[in-house]
Design an enzyme around this catalytic site. Structure first.
Site, PDB file in Angstrom:
ATOM      1  CD  GLU A 241      -1.938   2.291   1.560  1.00  0.00           C
ATOM      2  OE1 GLU A 241      -1.561   3.150   0.730  1.00  0.00           O
ATOM      3  OE2 GLU A 241      -2.143   2.536   2.738  1.00  0.00           O
ATOM      4  CB  CYS A 275      -1.707   7.212   1.910  1.00  0.00           C
ATOM      5  SG  CYS A 275      -2.837   6.168   2.858  1.00  0.00           S
TER       6      CYS A 275
END
Length: 494
Positions: A241, A275
């Site tokens: 990720e 993010c």
């Protein structure tokens, strides 16, 4: 994988508060041998942990959740101290930790139980099943921006699936990592099923080559590539990720006030160090002027600082303000306009909100992860243009769409793993939804059923129930056998 701060002793990991620089704690710097020993111990515990079964593991993970809730003020204070984020942002993170831990424990047995499959015409006399077995030991490498919530995804799902975990928290937030491991150890006293190891890039690299059965990494794309390369030597599977450059698309029929409020919160909360935060907005030209006015008005009202009354806290690392400043200067040099703030908004530890407009495609502020309180607002003639601009980026993590009539339709055109319609970041708050991206944002999923299956190995089993009338899977078959099968296939499937 980063190295140690220049003033940190090499034999320890020193945690400091980015708000005032005070020391919070010291942690041992674990060597490759230390990591290997932790993995060996986790391997021994894995047999016991997987053997407990889903119900017993759920009871222990539920006990961990209840302990976290009883001591949640400790966790909130520690998150806030190590990252510099506001108390409200730390509280939101703790809430997400509890909710996602609850979901993984509650649903693992149902999601991963044995599944029966129809055998089909050729294998009519067989039963067919699919089993999901735990991998064994999972290595988790966590980030500093959400040091509890982000790693709890792979940790909780891996544990619920029957694996043990060796967890390397960020060198900036070792205290949160130790707190998570210690609290689970209080309720699972028989053996250690979550072990924290501390260090910098070398410690993370050692975890990749330690013989774990999978590595789940969250961090920058550049570091993710190095993690993948290290794991490739032993064909250790990885879940990555990585970074994001999430876009918000605002159509002409959107609720402009709601969209502006969401853009400011999605782009500036946690000092923009998210993010899946909103970094770029593509707004229909028919409503662009009013939308931009509201974004500037809302952002200008926020308080930036290190006090408890601040809306935006300091940057968590010393390197990040210079990256933010570079992106702002690059955009302005290419002809962008600063509707709010500018290069002077960047200080050694804090960055005040910045809103840039008319940013040219190709600018760093549109192509690279800024990870700071900067929002780019560009106007477009149509939503097709907005989709094209959003998809032109190498990243593909999340996105948001504001439109009364066409939200889901626009969302499905975006090359990202997750989209919120008429909200921002909502997908991260739904425990049953898979979380992850594509392209430079990585691959694999945490959360939801897909997140549980990520930490299992799939095994297909067939069992012959009765002897077949025809035997095509034998050298004793006759031409009449195959002719009969061909006729049957034509009748059934023709």
């Amino acid at each position: 994988m980063t190295g140690p701060p220049v003033d940190a002793p090499l034999e320890e990991v020193v945690s400091t508060d980015p708000r005032d620089g005070r020391e919070l704690g010291r942690y041992p710097l674990h060597s490759a041998a230390d990591v290997a020993a932790a993995v060996t111990a986790a391997r021994r515990a894995a047999s016991w942990w997987s053997g407990l079964g889903y119900a017993a593991r759920r009871s222990r993970l539920d006990a961990w959740r209840r302990l976290i809730l009883r001591r949640v003020s400790e966790l909130v204070e520690l998150i806030s101290a190590e990252t510099g984020k506001t108390t409200a942002d730390a509280q939101l993170e703790a809430i997400l930790v509890v909710d996602h831990l609850r979901w993984a424990a509650a649903h693992a047995g149902k999601v991963l139980r044995r599944r029966h499959v129809r055998p089909g015409l050729l294998m009519y006399n067989h039963s067919a099943t699919v089993d999901h077995h735990p991998l064994g030991v999972v290595g988790v490498i966590g980030p500093w921006n959400y040091p509890a919530f982000i790693p709890i995804g792979p940790i909780a799902h891996a544990l619920a699936a029957g694996n043990t975990v060796v967890f390397k928290p960020s060198e900036y937030t070792p205290g949160v990592g130790k707190w998570l491991a210690d609290t689970l150890g209080e309720v699972v006293g028989e053996q250690t099923v979550l072990e924290a190891v501390f260090g910098f890039g070398d410690t993370g690299a050692a975890l990749c080559t330690s013989g774990v059965d999978k590595v789940a990494f969250t961090g920058s794309t550049s570091t993710g590539k190095r993690v993948m390369a290290a794991c490739a030597e032993s064909l250790t599977p990885v879940l990555l990720e990585c970074g994001g450059k999430d876009a918000m698309l605002v159509d002409r029929d959107a609720d402009i006030a709601a969209a502006a409020d969401a853009a400011v919160w999605g782009g500036l909360s946690n000092a923009g160090q998210t993010c899946v935060g909103v970094e770029r907005v593509y707004v229909h030209q028919a409503v662009a002027e009013r939308f931009t006015e509201l974004v500037v008005e809302n952002a200008a009202a926020l308080r930036t600082g290190v006090g408890r009354d601040a809306d935006i806290g300091p940057m968590a690392t010393r390197e990040q303000p210079s990256i933010v400043a570079e992106h702002i200067r690059d955009a302005l040099a290419r002809g962008a306009r600063a509707a709010l703030g500018g290069p002077d908004s960047v200080r050694p530890s804090t960055v005040e909100p910045v809103v840039l407009t008319e940013v040219r495609e190709g600018s760093l502020a549109l192509t690279e992860e800024t990870f700071g309180p900067v929002i780019v607002v560009n106007r477009v003639a149509t939503m097709d243009e907005a989709v094209a601009q959003a998809n032109a980026c190498a990243y593909g993590l999340g996105a948001a769409v504001y439109s009364r009539a066409r939200g889901p339709q626009i969302a499905r055109k975006l090359r990202v793993g997750m989209v919120s319609v008429n909200s921002v970041l909502a997908f991260a708050g739904v425990p049953g939804l898979p979380f992850g991206g594509t392209g430079a944002s990585g691959f694999g999923r945490v959360h939801g059923p897909e997140g549980l299956r990520e930490f299992t190995r799939t095994q297909s089993i067939t069992r012959q129930r009765v002897r077949p009338f025809l035997r095509p899977l034998s050298f004793e078959r006759s031409p009449r056998t195959m002719d009969a099968l061909m006729r049957l296939i034509r009748i059934v499937y023709g």
